[in-house]
Write a protein that holds these residues in place. Structure first.
Motif, PDB file in Angstrom:
ATOM      1  N   UNK A  77      32.198  37.206  38.932  1.00 30.54           N
ATOM      2  CA  UNK A  77      30.891  36.665  39.300  1.00 30.54           C
ATOM      3  C   UNK A  77      30.629  36.859  40.785  1.00 30.54           C
ATOM      4  N   UNK A  78      31.662  36.645  41.606  1.00 34.44           N
ATOM      5  CA  UNK A  78      31.507  36.858  43.045  1.00 34.44           C
ATOM      6  C   UNK A  78      31.200  38.312  43.365  1.00 34.44           C
ATOM      7  N   UNK A  79      31.675  39.215  42.513  1.00 33.28           N
ATOM      8  CA  UNK A  79      31.406  40.642  42.703  1.00 33.28           C
ATOM      9  C   UNK A  79      30.077  41.079  42.109  1.00 33.28           C
ATOM     10  N   UNK A  92      39.516  43.084  38.870  1.00 33.39           N
ATOM     11  CA  UNK A  92      38.328  43.560  39.587  1.00 33.39           C
ATOM     12  C   UNK A  92      38.515  44.988  40.078  1.00 33.39           C
ATOM     13  N   UNK A  93      39.725  45.321  40.514  1.00 26.67           N
ATOM     14  CA  UNK A  93      39.977  46.702  40.961  1.00 26.67           C
ATOM     15  C   UNK A  93      39.772  47.681  39.813  1.00 26.67           C
ATOM     16  N   UNK A 133      42.296  33.365  33.524  1.00 24.88           N
ATOM     17  CA  UNK A 133      40.958  33.578  32.970  1.00 24.88           C
ATOM     18  C   UNK A 133      39.870  33.021  33.860  1.00 24.88           C
ATOM     19  N   UNK A 134      40.068  31.803  34.339  1.00 25.50           N
ATOM     20  CA  UNK A 134      39.064  31.211  35.228  1.00 25.50           C
ATOM     21  C   UNK A 134      38.978  31.984  36.542  1.00 25.50           C
ATOM     22  N   UNK A 135      40.122  32.322  37.119  1.00 28.54           N
ATOM     23  CA  UNK A 135      40.111  33.077  38.375  1.00 28.54           C
ATOM     24  C   UNK A 135      39.408  34.415  38.204  1.00 28.54           C
ATOM     25  N   UNK A 136      39.612  35.049  37.052  1.00 27.58           N
ATOM     26  CA  UNK A 136      38.963  36.333  36.790  1.00 27.58           C
ATOM     27  C   UNK A 136      37.461  36.165  36.652  1.00 27.58           C
ATOM     28  N   UNK A 137      37.047  35.151  35.921  1.00 20.59           N
ATOM     29  CA  UNK A 137      35.610  34.895  35.778  1.00 20.59           C
ATOM     30  C   UNK A 137      34.958  34.652  37.132  1.00 20.59           C
ATOM     31  N   UNK A 138      35.592  33.843  37.961  1.00 31.26           N
ATOM     32  CA  UNK A 138      35.029  33.545  39.281  1.00 31.26           C
ATOM     33  C   UNK A 138      34.994  34.789  40.159  1.00 31.26           C
ATOM     34  N   UNK A 139      36.020  35.621  40.092  1.00 35.09           N
ATOM     35  CA  UNK A 139      36.048  36.821  40.920  1.00 35.09           C
ATOM     36  C   UNK A 139      34.970  37.813  40.487  1.00 35.09           C
TER      37      UNK A 139
END
Length: 246
Positions: free
Chosen positions: A26-28, A220-221, A18-24
């Protein structure tokens, strides 16, 4: 497709996938609502320090009222990542050994939670002309694995619900997919021995544990590129599902 000027709601954003997804996301470029029953302030801080946009959302995914309040507060949700989930820590997780309490806890979180999330965001997506949803299932939905009865039932339900919802709402330009991770190196593995970790790693053709960021990349994909994909449960499992045994 850029995620600029969009809002993504990610559950389970305190840690792990969940955290990794949120950060990714946001980066996108998305504004990310970092939702969890625990405080997501650390995730939001990390996103903002990296130049992204995020906010804390207190959300018990088992609560219809919490979902309604979150969506009303945000005003719009373009992307939903249903990541939050639990494993059975209450009882043995075999069909015979399960307790009703354990069954209700796992199914109430891992299956009811994603359903409530989709129910909360889809009406707004219909009004705005579309949206995308990714639900986190598991290899346990696709393979028979030991001592994962309630978890397998819940994650199998997520895969089935994803297919049905994709069929139901495709005409509204809402694309709904699921991801079936292999064994991912997250805090949920914190109590297992190095030998158990290695045994899990050896289940994959790529003989290591997966990384949370690798699951986030697939989310993200689906959100950014997957314009002709819906109703899938896509394994991100280091080749585990290609093996004849585990």
């Amino acid at each position: 497709m850029s995620l600029e000027n969009t809002t993504a709601l990610v559950t389970g954003a305190t840690q792990g996938i969940g955290r990794a997804t949120a950060e990714r996301l946001a980066a996108d470029g998305a504004h990310v609502a970092c939702a969890d029953i625990q405080d997501t302030a650390d995730t939001v801080k990390a996103i903002e320090e990296a130049g992204g946009s995020a906010e804390v959302i207190a959300l018990d995914i088992r609560s219809a009222g919490d979902w309604s309040a979150a969506v009303e507060h945000l005003g719009r949700v373009d992307y939903l990542a249903n990541v939050a989930g639990v494993v059975n820590m209450i009882s043995e997780d075999s069909v015979v050994g399960l307790t009703e309490e354990a069954w209700d806890h796992v199914l109430g979180t891992d299956l009811k939670g994603p359903w409530l999330g989709m129910r909360a965001v889809i009406p707004g997506m219909i009004t705005r002309g579309g949206g995308r949803i990714v639900n986190i299932s598991s290899l346990a939905a696709l393979r028979g694995l030991p001592n994962l009865a309630s978890y397998s039932a819940a994650k199998g339900g997520v895969a089935a619900l994803t297919r049905q919802a994709a069929f139901e709402y495709a005409e509204h330009n809402i694309l709904i997919n699921a991801i079936a991770p292999g064994t991912i190196d997250t805090p949920i593995l914190g109590d297992i021995t190095p030998e158990m970790k290695q045994a899990n790693a050896n289940s994959h053709l790529i003989r290591r544990l997966g990384r949370a960021a690798e699951i986030a990349s697939m989310v993200a994909y689906f959100f950014r590129e997957g314009s002709f994909l819906t109703g899938l449960t896509y394994p991100v499992d280091g080749g585990w599902s290609a093996k004849g045994n585990f």
